[in-house]
Design an enzyme around this catalytic site. Structure first.
Site, short mmCIF file in Angstrom:
data_model
loop_
_atom_site.label_atom_id
_atom_site.label_comp_id
_atom_site.label_asym_id
_atom_site.label_seq_id
_atom_site.Cartn_x
_atom_site.Cartn_y
_atom_site.Cartn_z
N SER A 35 47.83 68.86 31.08
CA SER A 35 49.26 69.07 31.34
C SER A 35 49.69 70.45 30.85
O SER A 35 49.15 71.45 31.31
CB SER A 35 50.06 67.93 30.69
OG SER A 35 51.37 67.88 31.20
N ASP A 75 50.50 59.88 38.93
CA ASP A 75 51.09 60.62 37.80
C ASP A 75 52.57 60.84 38.08
O ASP A 75 52.94 61.47 39.08
CB ASP A 75 50.34 61.95 37.69
CG ASP A 75 50.75 62.78 36.49
OD1 ASP A 75 51.94 62.76 36.13
OD2 ASP A 75 49.87 63.47 35.94
N HIS A 80 49.29 59.90 33.99
CA HIS A 80 49.27 61.14 33.18
C HIS A 80 48.72 60.89 31.78
O HIS A 80 48.72 61.80 30.94
CB HIS A 80 50.71 61.68 33.09
CG HIS A 80 50.82 63.14 32.75
ND1 HIS A 80 50.36 64.12 33.58
CD2 HIS A 80 51.32 63.79 31.66
CE1 HIS A 80 50.58 65.31 33.04
NE2 HIS A 80 51.16 65.14 31.87
#
Lengths: 280, 280
Positions: B150, B226, B259
């Site tokens: 991320s 996600d 995620h």
């Protein structure tokens, strides 16, 4: 019996879920996690019950246990219950200690007030949760294994020894093997069951083996750098009980390893493969 | 430069350590973790830098990343830094939001008050921490790989693109690929660097690739479930930039994955094997 899905996450080609239900045994809402590998439609998979140690919930092993890769490869469902009833109405250790009360149910059915009302972790793990899991997940209840860590190793050993034939495989990481003989066990069994030590025996793996209970086989890993080894775990008592009884067992001291999930995760895949061999 | 050892645990036949040091770049005490597999005396091992995402410290990947088995098998050292300076003197997001300030350093050297004093995560990761690690661990600095998740995927991509030749391998899980074009990035780059978007370009992987920066190769995994994919991650922008530039890249959409570390841990071993192939 209905369950509420708190979360699901795709992981290692399967589904890691966290669930809650109203437990009749403990009288409170209980949380547990289940990993289900992808499988053929209609297939039933063998199931591993993992019992956690002092202070833990389902979350510790779910996040740090590193079991999903092996479970996915071996086709095992992995169930992780909580370690005690919880909630405002549930009595805790009067001093708030970590080793009694909340997070420390010791897998007993308490008989002493005020704990007797909610602390039924033995019946919860032996009866209520298996029924719930069997009704809601694709488990083959003819192929069950059980394992645990520390207090949960104590739980796995004693539950398996008391229920001959139910679990084809039993293993433990750093288990409490003789609670009647160590401070953690004295405090817990005294508090939950009272001072009559005759009532403690069915919750003491070494006493159960000395009393004639047997398992097909047993795998135990114990770190020799575990801070609790000398005073609380006393692995040698299990080795001696197995030798006295002719109980087949592999009990390994692992050099340099401690009591943490850094230790558990290291040997998790090996334990699961050992279970899978016996659950084919 | 001295480091303090906060903890060491034996795990997967190696040592998982957590360390702290007084950082000249950030002006505060910084914490990081290092896993060192057992190795021959005097041997130097390749090193993987893992940069974490928003809200994380070194602990998230250290506890939930499931990297140690693969690192032990492949002989890789794994370093996990923190994501921002921390401490009472370190300014945070005025509203206490999770996506700016503490836990959200975005791997930039801030130029705007009050962040310019402490938020030097670019120089910390590019210069100070590598020197510290090289001086205290058996790393072969000629064999470095970098990866991240991320915000940390953004860090890994931009640091590698800006330092050609330093990293033989670069990969990411669910990276922010074009911070100049998404809300997380706008907020962070505006706050740390000011409104002149020319200053943002060296912190934007797609802009760096469009500007001519290249990597030997690139591996990205992204879950298609996600929650941040559509608004913040926009993986397609990286695919398009790589196509325009002729940048070699494997960018995979993983069906059903989100995620979380349930996603990261699933593909961690595969990423580490990919790095190891390039670090031989």
């Amino acid at each position: 019996m209905t369950i509420e899905t708190l979360s699901t996450n795709r992981s290692f080609g399967g589904t890691q879920g966290v669930y809650a239900h109203d437990s009749a045994e403990t009288g409170v809402r209980m949380t547990f996690s289940v990993f289900v590998p992808d499988h053929a439609p209609g297939a039933k998979l063998p199931v591993i019950w993992y019992l956690s140690g002092l202070t833990c919930t389902h979350a510790n092993v779910t996040e740090k246990g590193e079991f999903r890769r092996a479970c996915a490869e071996l086709g095992l469902i992995f169930v992780a219950p909580d370690t005690s009833p919880r909630g405002e109405d549930v009595p805790d250790d009067p001093a708030g200690a970590y080793d009694f009360g909340l997070g420390a149910g010791f897998y007993v059915d308490a008989t002493q007030p005020p704990f007797a009302e909610h602390y039924h972790m033995r019946s919860y793990i032996e009866h209520e949760l298996p029924e719930l899991v069997a009704g809601n997940f694709p488990v083959d209840m003819a192929r069950q294994g059980i394992m645990g860590h520390s207090m949960g190793g104590h739980g796995a050993l004693t539950i398996s020894l008391r229920n001959p034939g139910r679990f084809r495989s039993t293993s433990a990481f750093a288990p409490i093997v003789a609670p009647s003989q160590v401070p953690w066990g004295h405090k817990a069994l005294d508090g939950y069951l009272g001072t009559d030590q005759a009532a403690w025996q069915e919750y003491d793996a070494c006493a159960l083996i000395d009393g004639g209970a047997r398992l097909p086989d047993l795998l135990v890993d114990q770190g020799d750098a575990d801070n609790f080894l000398t005073e609380q775990l006393k692995t040698h008592l299990l080795e001696e009980a197995c030798t006295r009884a002719g109980q087949k067992a592999t009990i390994r001291m692992q050099p340099g390893y401690d009591h943490s999930y850094y230790f558990i995760s290291t040997f998790m895949a090996e334990h699961l493969a050992w279970h899978a061999d016996r659950l084919k």
